[in-house]
Design a protein around this motif. Structure first.
Motif, short mmCIF file in Angstrom:
data_model
loop_
_atom_site.label_atom_id
_atom_site.label_comp_id
_atom_site.label_asym_id
_atom_site.label_seq_id
_atom_site.Cartn_x
_atom_site.Cartn_y
_atom_site.Cartn_z
N PHE A 159 6.15 2.05 6.66
CA PHE A 159 4.91 1.57 7.26
C PHE A 159 4.00 2.59 7.35
N GLN A 160 2.58 2.11 7.41
CA GLN A 160 1.41 3.01 7.58
C GLN A 160 1.40 3.01 9.10
N ARG A 161 1.35 4.28 9.84
CA ARG A 161 1.08 4.23 11.36
C ARG A 161 -0.12 5.02 11.58
N THR A 162 -0.73 4.51 12.41
CA THR A 162 -1.83 5.21 13.34
C THR A 162 -1.28 5.14 14.87
N THR A 163 -2.43 5.78 15.46
CA THR A 163 -2.03 5.56 17.09
C THR A 163 -2.25 4.45 17.71
N ARG A 164 -2.84 3.34 16.80
CA ARG A 164 -3.35 2.14 17.39
C ARG A 164 -2.84 0.90 16.42
N SER A 165 -2.29 1.41 15.29
CA SER A 165 -1.72 0.19 14.39
C SER A 165 -0.55 0.66 13.59
N LEU A 166 0.20 -0.33 12.95
CA LEU A 166 1.45 -0.39 12.18
C LEU A 166 1.34 -1.42 11.37
N ALA A 167 1.41 -0.90 9.99
CA ALA A 167 1.44 -1.96 9.01
C ALA A 167 2.32 -1.56 8.04
N PRO A 168 3.12 -2.76 7.38
CA PRO A 168 3.89 -2.35 6.35
C PRO A 168 3.38 -1.83 4.91
N THR A 169 3.64 -1.02 4.25
CA THR A 169 3.37 -0.65 2.96
C THR A 169 3.72 -1.51 1.96
N GLU A 170 3.19 -1.27 0.88
CA GLU A 170 3.61 -2.33 -0.55
C GLU A 170 5.18 -2.14 -0.56
N GLN A 171 5.80 -1.01 -0.41
CA GLN A 171 7.19 -0.74 -0.47
C GLN A 171 8.07 -1.43 0.69
N GLY A 172 7.21 -1.27 1.91
CA GLY A 172 8.10 -2.17 2.99
C GLY A 172 7.96 -3.38 2.76
N ARG A 173 6.90 -4.22 2.28
CA ARG A 173 6.97 -5.41 2.12
C ARG A 173 8.06 -6.06 1.05
N SER A 174 8.07 -5.13 -0.05
CA SER A 174 9.22 -5.49 -1.14
C SER A 174 10.42 -5.22 -0.45
N PHE A 175 10.96 -4.30 0.39
CA PHE A 175 12.05 -4.05 1.06
C PHE A 175 12.39 -5.00 2.03
N TYR A 176 11.46 -5.77 2.61
CA TYR A 176 11.77 -6.58 3.64
C TYR A 176 12.79 -7.87 3.18
N ASP A 177 12.40 -8.49 2.25
CA ASP A 177 13.20 -9.56 1.76
C ASP A 177 14.74 -9.16 1.62
N GLY A 178 15.02 -7.98 0.91
CA GLY A 178 16.19 -7.71 0.58
C GLY A 178 16.85 -7.54 1.81
N ALA A 179 16.24 -6.46 2.71
CA ALA A 179 16.83 -6.47 3.96
C ALA A 179 17.14 -7.32 4.90
N ARG A 180 16.35 -8.46 4.91
CA ARG A 180 16.73 -9.76 5.61
C ARG A 180 18.26 -10.46 4.83
#
Length: 309
Positions: A49-70
Motif C-alpha cells: 500500500f501507498q500510505r499518506t496521512t489522509r489516504s491509502l491505496a494499493p500498489t501494483e504489487q498489492g493489486r497483484s497479491f490481492y487475488d492470490g490472497a483471496r
C-alpha cells in the motif's frame, strides 16, 4: 496462524480501503492492522500500500497479491468446512446483511438462539436499506425483499410477504381516504418514499381489475430508512407502502389503517442471496435452515395478527 492473520488483514484493508475500518471488522486496533501489513510487506519484500496521512491505496504489487490472497483464504475456508462436515462441529464466522426493518424484526432476534446452539460460530450482522455488494463487502449472505440485481448469485426463497398501503387516522381525517391507485397520483395525497443511492424503483405496483399497474407516486418526504417512513406515517405525514409484518402491531392498535384497498400492492418475496460456493459450508446451510423456518413462522404470525384486526 500469524501469517494467515496477516493475509486476512491485508484482504480486508484492500477491500475496505482503510486500516481503521479493517481493524474494526477484524476486532483489532488500527495499530495492530498496520503492524500486520508491515509484517506481510517485510516477508514479501514489497510495498503493498501507498500510505499518506489522509489516504491509502494499493500498489501494483498489492493489486497483484490481492487475488492470490483471496484464493488462499477461500481454500482455508473450504478446508475448515470439510472438517466441520466430518466432525459435525461447525465453526467460523458468518457475515450477514439485511434491510433495517427485516433485520430488526426478523433476523436479529433469531441470532442469539443460533449462536447458543452452535457456540463456535460467530455472527456479524450489518443492517442497511441500501444495496450491498456481497463480494465487495465480504458478506456471506444477504436477506432482501423484492428482486435482486445480482443475477450470478444463488437465491433461496424464504417467504411471500403481504404488503399494504397505510396511513394514520389523523391523516385520513385531514386528507380523506384514497380508494385506489388513481387517487394516489391525483395530487391530493403525499406518499412516503424509500430512497437510497442506487435506487431504481420510483413507482408503486398495485393490483387493479385489469392487472398489475405501476403508479408514479410522489410526496414531500423521502428517506433511506424504512422505519423512519413508518414513524412519519404514524405522525400523519403521509401514506406508506409497508410489509404487513413490519406494522402488524400498529394495525392491531389502530394507529395505522389500510387505504387504497381497491387496488392493493402485490406481495413481496423475502429471500436470501449468497454465492454458490457457500452452499458447501455446513454452518451456512445450518444458518439458512434455522432462519428460513423462523422467519417464515414470524411473518405468518404477524400477518395473522393484522388479519384479525
Amino acid at each position: 496462524m500469524a501469517y494467515l492473520d496477516n493475509i486476512r488483514t491485508f484482504v480486508r484493508v484492500y477491500e475496505l480501503g482503510s486500516m481503521s475500518a479493517a481493524g474494526r471488522d477484524l476486532r483489532v486496533s488500527a495499530a495492530v492492522a498496520s503492524a500486520r501489513i508491515g509484517q506481510l510487506e517485510t516477508h514479501l519484500g514489497v510495498r503493498l500500500f501507498q500510505r499518506t496521512t489522509r489516504s491509502l491505496a494499493p500498489t501494483e504489487q498489492g493489486r497483484s497479491f490481492y487475488d492470490g490472497a483471496r484464493a488462499v483464504l477461500e481454500k482455508v475456508e473450504e478446508a475448515e468446512a470439510l472438517v466441520s462436515r466430518i466432525t459435525e462441529n461447525p465453526r467460523g464466522t458468518i457475515h450477514v446483511a439485511a434491510p433495517l426493518g427485516v433485520g430488526r424484526r426478523l433476523i436479529a432476534p433469531e441470532l442469539p438462539g443460533f449462536a447458543a446452539t452452535y457456540p463456535q460460530v460467530d455472527l456479524r450482522l450489518r443492517l442497511s436499506d441500501r444495496m450491498i455488494d456481497l463480494a465487495a463487502e465480504a458478506i456471506d449472505l444477504r436477506f432482501f425483499l423484492g428482486r435482486p440485481a445480482d443475477s450470478d448469485l444463488t437465491i433461496r426463497q424464504i417467504a411471500s410477504c403481504a404488503r399494504l398501503l397505510c396511513a394514520a387516522p389523523d391523516y385520513i381525517a385531514r386528507r380523506g381516504t384514497p380508494r385506489d391507485g388513481a387517487a394516489l397520483v391525483s395530487g391530493a395525497h403525499d406518499c412516503l418514499n424509500l430512497r437510497f443511492p442506487g435506487a431504481t424503483e420510483f413507482r408503486w405496483t398495485l393490483m387493479t381489475p385489469e392487472g398489475p399497474r405501476a403508479y408514479p407516486v410522489s410526496g414531500r418526504l423521502e428517506c433511506d430508512d424504512g422505519d423512519v417512513l413508518t414513524d412519519w406515517a404514524l405522525a400523519g405525514a403521509g401514506i406508506a407502502l409497508k410489509p404487513v409484518f413490519e406494522i402488524a402491531d400498529h394495525l392491531a392498535a389502530g394507529r395505522l389503517v389500510p387505504v387504497c384497498t381497491e387496488t392493493p400492492p402485490l406481495p413481496v418475496q423475502m429471500a436470501c442471496l449468497f454465492t454458490h460456493r457457500r452452499l458447501q459450508d455446513p454452518k451456512m446451510r445450518l444458518f439458512m435452515d434455522h432462519m428460513a423456518e423462523r422467519i417464515g413462522g414470524a411473518v405468518a404470525a404477524a400477518e395473522a395478527v393484522a388479519g384479525a384486526c
